[in-house]
Design an enzyme around this catalytic site. Structure first.
Site: not given
Length: 849
Positions: A74, A95, A125, A264
């Site tokens: 995140h 990511c 995030e 996830s």
């Protein structure tokens, strides 16, 4: 009967898989301890597994002062990143989609737009994105939070960014609401494509099933979003983190159960949940059958129940005496024998190597005596070196025979390896797992690999394409899948091609999901052609055109790159429909035009190479990527018909910088003026060496020579062709601009020149020549000294008539000045006027003089 359906898209996404691989690699490499800033992903099962392997979770950067720190998928805030100690090895597992959202937010802020983020403001995030969006950034969960107070803070220009797990519909509603209020919205699509696919698959699954199980972490935003979508589609839905959370009462009266998972969630957890559902269904069916059998005889069972209890109680005293009987005493030999293992022929057991010699190895398997494994058992197939063992090593062995009387024990390592290998191959064949094995030898039609038994890889299954030489694979380890398995025939067929194609397809898919225009990607040069280079970006080939390889001129791509080379390139254009990607390499290299003004100021004389010629001039490269134009009038002191009369491609010349225009990537040069500068510098060096007693004579000669040259100058520029004279006397930079604009009109212009030069040459020559000769004679006579002390005055007096001669000779060729010649010379200008009218349709009058 319950039908279990799985979502088309579920489980690990690219970013999560990438982060897990980074953590696994860090565990192997160190330095230790290994930290993650918060849970690396929002899945408790995976986090617990990593913790058992030694991964620690840091709630704050201050907890980490050594080892390795891994940033979660995140991302993190800029403040936290600045606080990371330099002594810590940092691994960024953010990511790529989250990183892109951070970059888009930063770009909006830099452009002066107020950044509005759609997402959960408490999610890590979103906190990271807000730190990149500037101090005035705001966050809303959905369109319902857009009100008057918020609109006052937003202003009229908004940059809209979404949390990667947001729903596309929520973002679109926010955008429409802002536009209704008259706010200009610049939207950046930052929703993860994998998340969007999983949301769509969950929506379809919920419409088909009575019950939906969403597998994933309760703290995961994308998992909670999937649960919300399932409920919105009129399905009963539950969120489970593992199979233990599945309850049997959920399935009563249900006919179809759907299973989906967040990005996830590992695949094995999904399988465990599906297995639990099937197990509960089986148990439920058994209970229904038992209840159906028990119902008719329920009353009879109730009546007999007391009697049964009495019988049990009466039996208990009878059994107790037998249980209290003492066991027979065992002899010392029996007790000693019980300390050893009981081995049978055909057992496979683990043993410890006690000693090794030329006969083999003695192995202790916990029996009365050690067993001997012959030396030939350690030889491998296909000429591979023998397997090395040493005292203390543990190996698996097969029991060939046990002699209880003599205590002899015969063991075989090869047979044990074969038995274990066949079991592994059978499991790999059923589950389609990857098998790794070394290549033992090349044979006709393929390769022999050692997988514990003899395995064969056909030549067509070695690579994705045709392989001409198989010998290079001998000794290498291949990653393969089992295509065919038959133990009765001792037949094992394997394929590396299947593995490579699956990986290529996965890489191709991941690349298309993550690639975007403007990105800088790393790739491998796969092929070189005359027009460019093909670069492998990870399952997808991009074309790097020859014009995009370098800022300088490239004759062939092989001059710049080679096959197999790793390079960085910028994504210029993507055509997803046709599957094409255009790349640029020079965009990631320093632009030589950025500091042209500093490196090549106006008036500087530099060396260059002629790259090509044109009717209007020659192009000279003064450094790779910086190419300037030398107009035809600036090539030579003499009038020339075409540049090739003086220079050709490949010639090295000295040029003078006349004008630079970096914003247009243009620079005007002059060979003629550079030669003049060099000539003057040499003359000044020679003048400084002339003796003092010759000063008077030199002064007279200097006074005479310029006067003659100035008077003779009109021979090169005919007075009658006034327009041609003006064009050649203009500033060189303006000429270069004119010729660049009228390249197509060059042939017409040259035709006009040829007709205008011949009649205009003779009339202009005689008066100018006579005037120049008279002025030169007067200057020479005035410069002759009667005495040495009187030399300076006559020379100075000769300057004024010399300047007058020069002005009178230059007047007809002056750029933009009115002609003072008699009316007869004005008649000679008519061909030049006709020439201007002829070129008027192809260029502006001021460009042609």
């Amino acid at each position: 009967m319950i039908q279990v359906k799985l979502a088309k898209r579920k489980g690990y996404c690219f970013g999560v898989r990438r982060a897990i691989e980074m953590v696994e690699k860090a565990l192997e490499e160190g330095p230790y301890p290994i930290w993650t800033l918060g849970p690396v992903i929002h899945n408790p099962v995976v986090v617990e597994e990593l913790a058992r392997k030694g991964v620690r979770i840091a709630k704050d950067v201050s907890q980490v002062d050594s080892g390795t720190l891994i940033l979660r998928t995140h991302g993190t805030t800029l403040e936290e990143r600045r606080r990371i100690p330099r002594t810590v090895r940092l691994i960024d597992a953010t990511c790529p989609f989250v990183s892109r959202a951070q970059q888009e937010a930063s770009a909006h802020a830099a452009a002066g737009r107020r950044v509005l983020i759609v997402g959960d403001k408490d999610h890590p995030e979103v906190k990271g994105i807000l730190s990149h969006a500037g101090p005035d950034a705001l966050c809303v969960k959905d369109a319902s939070e857009i009100g008057g107070a918020l609109l006052e803070h937003l202003g009229v220009r908004v940059g809209l960014v979404a949390q990667t797990t947001s729903r596309k519909a929520d973002v679109e509603r926010v955008m429409k609401e802002l536009k209704k209020k008259g706010i200009c919205v610049d939207v950046s699509n930052t929703i993860c494509t994998a998340t969007e696919e999983r949301q769509q698959a969950t929506s379809e699954l919920a419409r088909e099933c009575d019950l939906v199980l969403v597998v994933g972490g309760r703290t995961s935003a994308n998992t909670r979003q999937l649960l919300r979508i399932a409920k919105e589609n009129s399905a009963e839905a539950y969120l489970v983190e593992s199979a233990e959370d599945v309850l049997p009462e959920w399935f009563k009266g249900k006919h179809s159960v759907g299973v989906t998972a967040g990005a996830s969630t590992p695949d094995r957890v999904i399988k465990e949940v599906v297995g639990k559902v099937e197990e509960l269904e089986k148990t439920s069916l058994e209970q229904e059958i038992e209840e159906a059998h028990e119902e008719p005889g329920q009353e009879q069972a109730d009546v007999r129940q007391p009697e049964t209890q009495e019988q049990v109680s009466s039996q208990e005293p009878q059994e107790s005496p037998s249980e209290s009987q003492p066991e027979e005493e065992k002899t010392p030999e029996q007790l000693y024998d019980e300390t050893f293992k009981t081995l049978r022929e055909g057992d496979i057991v683990k043993g410890k190597v006690m000693s090794v010699d030329e006969n083999g190895a003695l192995v202790d398997v916990g029996y009365k005596s050690e067993g001997l494994v012959p030396a030939h058992e350690f030889q491998r197939r296909g000429g591979l070196g023998p397997e090395q063992v040493a005292p203390g090593d543990e190996i698996m062995v097969y029991v060939l025979s046990v002699d209880s009387n003599e205590g002899g024990l015969r063991l075989s390592k090869r047979k044990a390896d074969e038995e274990i290998a066949w079991k592994k191959l059978e499991q790999a064949y059923l589950e389609q797992d990857i098998v790794e094995a070394p290549v033992a030898q090349e044979v006709k039609g393929g390769l022999v690999v050692d997988v514990g038994v003899r395995g064969f890889v056909p030549a067509s299954q070695v690579e994705r394409g045709y392989v001409n030489d198989l010998s290079k694979y001998v000794g290498q380890t291949l990653r393969m899948k089992v295509l065919e398995l038959d133990r009765s025939k001792n037949r094992v067929i394997l394929s590396q091609r299947v593995v490579l194609e699956e990986e290529h397809e996965r890489l191709c898919k991941e690349t298309w999901e993550t690639i975007a225009e403007g990105q800088v990607r790393t790739g491998i040069v796969k092929g070189i052609t005359d027009f460019g280079v093909f670069v492998d970006l990870g399952g997808v080939d991009g074309l790097l055109h020859i014009s995009e390889l370098s800022w300088g001129r490239v004759n062939h791509p092989s001059e710049v790159v080679r096959e197999g080379q790793e390079l960085e390139a910028k994504v210029l254009k993507i055509d997803r429909e046709r599957g094409r990607i255009s790349l640029g390499r020079k965009q990631v290299l320093p632009d030589p035009w950025d500091d042209v003004d500093e490196k090549y100021p106006v008036g500087a004389v530099v060396k260059g190479e002629v790259t090509r010629t044109a009717p209007f001039g020659a192009f000279v490269q003064i450094e790779p990527g910086v190419e300037g134009l030398v107009h035809i009038s600036e090539i030579s002191q003499q009038h020339i018909a075409k540049p090739e009369d003086v220079v050709n491609s490949g010639d090295t010349v000295m040029v003078k910088v006349l004008r630079t225009r970096p914003e247009e990537r243009k620079i005007s040069l002059s060979i003629r003026q550079a030669d003049q500068v060099l000539l003057e510098s040499r003359s000044s060096e020679e003048d400084s060496e002339i003796p003092a007693e010759a000063a008077v004579e030199l002064s007279a000669e200097e006074a005479e020579q310029p006067a003659i040259e100035e008077a003779a100058q009109p021979e090169e520029v005919p007075v009658a062709d006034e327009s041609a004279a003006k064009a050649e006397s203009e500033e060189p930079s303006e000429k270069a601009e004119a010729e660049e604009a009228v390249c197509g009109a060059v042939e017409a212009e040259e035709a006009v020149e040829e007709t205008a030069e011949e009649p205009a040459e003779e009339p202009a020559e005689e008066p100018a020549q006579e005037f120049a000769e008279e002025a030169a004679e007067e200057a020479v006579e005035a410069a002759v000294p009667s005495e040495e002390g009187q030399a300076e005055a006559p020379v100075c007096d000769a300057v004024e008539p010399e300047e007058a001669v020069a002005e009178s000779a230059e007047a007809p060729a002056g750029a933009g000045e009115p002609s003072e010649e008699p009316a007869e010379e004005e008649k000679l200008e008519e061909p030049a006027e006709k020439r201007e009218e002829a070129a008027e349709g192809q260029a502006e009058p001021e460009d042609l003089g």
